[in-house]
Scaffold this motif. Structure first.
Motif, PDB file in Angstrom:
ATOM      1  N   VAL A 126       0.830  -1.193   0.000  1.00 34.75           N
ATOM      2  CA  VAL A 126       0.000   0.000   0.000  1.00 34.75           C
ATOM      3  C   VAL A 126       0.870   1.250   0.000  1.00 34.75           C
ATOM      4  O   VAL A 126       1.993   1.251   0.483  1.00 34.75           O
ATOM      5  CB  VAL A 126      -0.952   0.047   1.210  1.00 34.75           C
ATOM      6  N   VAL A 127       0.323   2.310  -0.570  1.00 33.90           N
ATOM      7  CA  VAL A 127       0.956   3.630  -0.541  1.00 33.90           C
ATOM      8  C   VAL A 127       0.033   4.552   0.235  1.00 33.90           C
ATOM      9  O   VAL A 127      -1.169   4.622  -0.070  1.00 33.90           O
ATOM     10  CB  VAL A 127       1.195   4.177  -1.954  1.00 33.90           C
ATOM     11  N   VAL A 128       0.568   5.235   1.234  1.00 29.90           N
ATOM     12  CA  VAL A 128      -0.264   6.046   2.119  1.00 29.90           C
ATOM     13  C   VAL A 128       0.431   7.349   2.488  1.00 29.90           C
ATOM     14  O   VAL A 128       1.653   7.473   2.417  1.00 29.90           O
ATOM     15  CB  VAL A 128      -0.600   5.293   3.433  1.00 29.90           C
ATOM     16  N   GLN A 129      -0.377   8.315   2.888  1.00 29.28           N
ATOM     17  CA  GLN A 129       0.072   9.432   3.716  1.00 29.28           C
ATOM     18  C   GLN A 129      -0.478   9.163   5.111  1.00 29.28           C
ATOM     19  O   GLN A 129      -1.589   8.612   5.254  1.00 29.28           O
ATOM     20  CB  GLN A 129      -0.496  10.763   3.213  1.00 29.28           C
ATOM     21  N   TYR A 130       0.260   9.555   6.137  1.00 32.10           N
ATOM     22  CA  TYR A 130      -0.249   9.263   7.481  1.00 32.10           C
ATOM     23  C   TYR A 130       0.306  10.244   8.505  1.00 32.10           C
ATOM     24  O   TYR A 130       1.370  10.852   8.315  1.00 32.10           O
ATOM     25  CB  TYR A 130       0.111   7.837   7.909  1.00 32.10           C
ATOM     26  N   LEU A 131      -0.448  10.391   9.572  1.00 35.63           N
ATOM     27  CA  LEU A 131      -0.043  11.138  10.762  1.00 35.63           C
ATOM     28  C   LEU A 131      -0.303  10.257  11.961  1.00 35.63           C
ATOM     29  O   LEU A 131      -1.386   9.677  12.084  1.00 35.63           O
ATOM     30  CB  LEU A 131      -0.847  12.438  10.887  1.00 35.63           C
ATOM     31  N   GLY A 132       0.676  10.145  12.867  1.00 31.93           N
ATOM     32  CA  GLY A 132       0.506   9.391  14.097  1.00 31.93           C
ATOM     33  C   GLY A 132       0.712  10.279  15.311  1.00 31.93           C
ATOM     34  O   GLY A 132       1.708  11.010  15.386  1.00 31.93           O
ATOM     35  N   VAL A 133      -0.236  10.242  16.255  1.00 32.77           N
ATOM     36  CA  VAL A 133      -0.112  10.999  17.507  1.00 32.77           C
ATOM     37  C   VAL A 133      -0.427  10.067  18.674  1.00 32.77           C
ATOM     38  O   VAL A 133      -1.069   9.023  18.511  1.00 32.77           O
ATOM     39  CB  VAL A 133      -1.058  12.224  17.547  1.00 32.77           C
TER      40      VAL A 133
END
Length: 320
Positions: free
Chosen positions: A231-238
């Motif tokens: 998969v190809v993604v953009q992501y933000l983790g908090v």
């Protein structure tokens, strides 16, 4: 949040030797995310040679036939533009749909092709770490260009045959989720997007859920992500505990990341599989589906929140 390095295609993975020293996009890893350095626009810029010039390409689309002369020398990595396209120039870290064939020079057998994809094309993130073969073939040429890339077996690994890659980048693909917005799910964190599509997250009052919860923020209509897909993604983790960011593709110049769904922690895998390309999903995971009680890890015993834009998915070819 990747658990381990991954191999994509056997031939492609071996071809990372072509671009040794070039960095690609980061990805969520359990061992920490390395900070990438800016890649030059042309990582290899392979030039034409006698072998790549001698490759014969006939037809187009699914009917394309690639023929490699039996006496081809394969003296080095060579790239010939069979016909130049009229689109914009593409480069490292672009996400494009690609028509391609990987052909064994010893018998002209097609080892892999985009014909297994929807519409005879497959999405490719031009990441020097995991898709370097396609970077070498397509970088610094206009969309629509038809390319023959000749690769001696010795650059692919010990005992590998010479191969030719025929490739055409058909179009650039969106690098943010393009699905239809969905009403927020009560009790989940609040997500806001800036004018470039980058998310920010507000954590609600109260304790984190005791099991992983997934909410769709935008509903896409593309291919469905299956277990084991690349998969190809953009992501933000908090972190749920304080709302602070600990990892984000958006903080790395919005360069997308790619990885297998089976190569990430359980909560991230649950967020991806079964979703459609073009979707944006919000996932909240307890430590058990994240890093658990990993002693000394910065996310030890933390409940995690991710916002993920799903940009592309590709079944991984079986190893040959």
């Amino acid at each position: 949040m990747r658990k381990r390095p991954l191999i994509v295609l056997s031939t492609v993975a071996a071809a990372t030797l072509l671009l040794a020293g070039c960095s690609g996009s980061g990805a969520p890893q359990s061992s920490g995310t390395p900070e990438p350095t800016a890649a030059s626009q042309c990582a290899l810029d392979a030039q034409p040679g006698a072998t790549s010039d001698a490759v014969v390409v006939e037809g187009d689309g699914a009917d394309t036939k690639v023929t490699i002369p039996a006496d081809a020398a394969f003296a080095g990595v060579e790239r010939t533009v069979i016909s130049e396209g009229d689109g914009e120039e593409i480069g490292v870290n672009d996400l494009v749909s690609v028509e391609y064939q990987i052909v064994d020079a010893t018998n002209n057998q097609v080892l892999d092709s985009s014909a297994r994809g929807d519409g005879d094309v497959l999405p490719v993130l031009l990441d020097t770490n995991q898709s370097s073969l396609f970077v070498a073939a397509l970088e610094c040429k206009p969309l629509g260009s038809r390319i023959a890339l000749a690769l001696p077996g010795n650059v692919l690994g010990e005992g590998q045959n010479n191969v030719v890659v025929y490739a055409e980048a058909v179009e650039k693909l969106p690098e943010v989720a393009t699905g239809t917005p969905v009403d927020p799910t009560p009790g989940m964190p609040t997500v806001k997007l800036d004018d470039k599509g980058a998310p920010s997250v507000t954590i609600p009052d109260g304790d984190a859920p005791s099991e992983t919860k997934v909410a769709v923020l935008k509903q896409g209509d593309g291919a469905t992500v299956s277990s084991g897909d690349l998969v190809v993604v953009q992501y933000l983790g908090v972190k749920w505990s304080d709302g602070k960011e600990f990892d984000s593709s958006w903080s790395r110049d919005a360069v997308p990341a790619q990885f297998q769904t089976t190569g990430v922690v359980a909560g991230f895998q649950k967020a991806l599989e079964g979703q459609k390309v073009g979707s944006q999903v919000l996932v909240v995971m307890p430590p058990a589906d994240g890093y658990g009680a990993s002693e000394g890890h910065e996310l030890q015993n933390e409940s995690l929140v991710f916002v993920v834009d799903i940009l592309a998915t590709t079944p991984v070819q079986a190893q040959q």
